[in-house]
Design a protein around this motif. Structure first.
Motif, PDB file in Angstrom:
ATOM      1  N   PRO A  82       0.833  -1.146  -0.350  1.00  0.00           N
ATOM      2  CA  PRO A  82      -0.217   0.113  -0.039  1.00  0.00           C
ATOM      3  C   PRO A  82       1.134   1.022   0.030  1.00  0.00           C
ATOM      4  O   PRO A  82       1.786   1.720   0.551  1.00  0.00           O
ATOM      5  N   LYS A  83       0.495   2.047  -1.050  1.00  0.00           N
ATOM      6  CA  LYS A  83       1.136   3.944  -0.696  1.00  0.00           C
ATOM      7  C   LYS A  83       0.782   4.595  -0.260  1.00  0.00           C
ATOM      8  O   LYS A  83       0.999   5.784   0.426  1.00  0.00           O
ATOM      9  N   ARG A  84      -0.539   4.662  -0.130  1.00  0.00           N
ATOM     10  CA  ARG A  84      -1.657   5.612   0.211  1.00  0.00           C
ATOM     11  C   ARG A  84      -3.296   5.172   1.045  1.00  0.00           C
ATOM     12  O   ARG A  84      -3.009   4.670   0.883  1.00  0.00           O
ATOM     13  N   ILE A  85      -3.628   6.210   1.606  1.00  0.00           N
ATOM     14  CA  ILE A  85      -5.029   5.367   2.618  1.00  0.00           C
ATOM     15  C   ILE A  85      -6.053   6.985   2.660  1.00  0.00           C
ATOM     16  O   ILE A  85      -5.205   7.541   2.553  1.00  0.00           O
ATOM     17  N   SER A  86      -7.182   6.637   2.339  1.00  0.00           N
ATOM     18  CA  SER A  86      -7.910   7.939   2.345  1.00  0.00           C
ATOM     19  C   SER A  86      -9.256   7.293   3.381  1.00  0.00           C
ATOM     20  O   SER A  86      -9.161   6.592   2.412  1.00  0.00           O
ATOM     21  N   ILE A  87      -9.405   7.817   3.944  1.00  0.00           N
ATOM     22  CA  ILE A  87     -11.050   7.666   4.891  1.00  0.00           C
ATOM     23  C   ILE A  87     -11.724   9.124   4.705  1.00  0.00           C
ATOM     24  O   ILE A  87     -11.920   9.906   5.929  1.00  0.00           O
ATOM     25  N   PRO A  88     -12.267   9.915   3.516  1.00  0.00           N
ATOM     26  CA  PRO A  88     -13.032  10.926   3.418  1.00  0.00           C
ATOM     27  C   PRO A  88     -13.653  11.243   4.234  1.00  0.00           C
ATOM     28  O   PRO A  88     -14.037  12.094   5.032  1.00  0.00           O
ATOM     29  N   ASP A  89     -14.528   9.863   5.156  1.00  0.00           N
ATOM     30  CA  ASP A  89     -15.320  10.741   6.914  1.00  0.00           C
ATOM     31  C   ASP A  89     -14.755  11.322   7.817  1.00  0.00           C
ATOM     32  O   ASP A  89     -15.094  11.839   8.507  1.00  0.00           O
ATOM     33  N   ILE A  90     -13.303  10.731   7.862  1.00  0.00           N
ATOM     34  CA  ILE A  90     -13.061  11.467   8.882  1.00  0.00           C
ATOM     35  C   ILE A  90     -10.873  12.385   8.084  1.00  0.00           C
ATOM     36  O   ILE A  90     -10.702  12.784   9.234  1.00  0.00           O
ATOM     37  N   ASP A  91     -11.751  12.957   7.403  1.00  0.00           N
ATOM     38  CA  ASP A  91     -10.898  13.321   6.829  1.00  0.00           C
ATOM     39  C   ASP A  91      -9.063  12.838   6.706  1.00  0.00           C
ATOM     40  O   ASP A  91      -8.158  13.855   6.634  1.00  0.00           O
TER      41      ASP A  91
END
Length: 232
Positions: A82-91
């Protein structure tokens, strides 16, 4: 960081995988024959403890973990870091660093000086492979809130996107968010092998005990692979 170590070493995966065989968890030779060993390593300057995998005593089930849903159409990806994680609901939008068991026999935590960084246990399943991929992050450090400060506020249905080094974005859907006491952490429930691609996000939570300078619980997010698309 509290770490629970098993006594088993790498084994070949069964015939269910599509692509390279998934590496099972690798552990120091010193742990062989010792059963479950409890050791500690600090997670940030607050010494926030985090239990780490105990190998399950049974083979992977033919079904997903009871807390998760099955991935659609049996979707699974080959191994890729994995390179990057995004969780929109908690920015959350953060890069990864690989985590391993160090020479001392303890899990090396993510660097405490970088509050916007998550760690992936790189001797386990990568996000999107069959199995439970383990991702950890600080809830805070001496300087303030860190990357997983709001992890406990996620709800079922929330999306977690992980961009992998092969250019694929693995999108996971949250199934459950639980808080477990560190004194009675359910290792088999959290870390056991699964037949579908699943994800565990883990940080510290619950009350902070100033006497021992440690959180008394861990927050665990259970999620399953929902889709996979090329990165834009």
């Amino acid at each position: 960081m509290a770490v629970q170590q098993p006594s088993q070493t790498e084994q070949p995966e069964n015939g269910r995988t599509t692509g390279p065989r998934r590496r099972r968890l690798l552990w120091p030779a010193a742990a062989v024959g010792l059963g479950l060993v409890l050791i500690h390593n600090s997670l940030g300057t607050t010494r926030a403890s985090l239990p780490y995998p105990a190998r399950p005593t049974t083979a992977a089930s033919a079904f997903p973990h009871p807390k998760t849903s099955a991935s659609p159409d049996g979707i699974a990806l080959p191994r890729s870091a994995p390179k990057r994680i995004s969780i929109p609901d908690i920015d959350v939008d953060a890069p990864f660093t690989g985590l391993s068991i160090g020479a001392s026999g303890q899990l090396d935590p993510p660097p405490a000086e970088d509050t916007n960084l998550v760690g992936w246990f790189q001797d386990g399943a990568s996000p999107g492979e069959r199995g439970a991929s383990i991702v950890v992050g600080h809830v805070d450090t001496k300087t303030g809130p860190a990357v997983f400060a709001q992890l406990s506020t996620l709800e079922p249905g929330s999306r977690i996107d992980i961009t992998r080094s092969d250019g694929v974005v693995a999108s996971f859907k949250v199934d459950a968010v639980d808080t477990f006491s560190k004194a009675d952490f359910p290792n088999d429930e959290v870390y056991a092998d699964t037949s579908d691609p699943e994800l565990r996000l883990i940080t510290c939570g619950g009350s902070y005990n100033r006497t021992i300078q440690d959180y008394e619980s861990n927050v665990v997010v259970f999620a399953h692979l929902d889709s996979a698309e090329p990165a834009q």
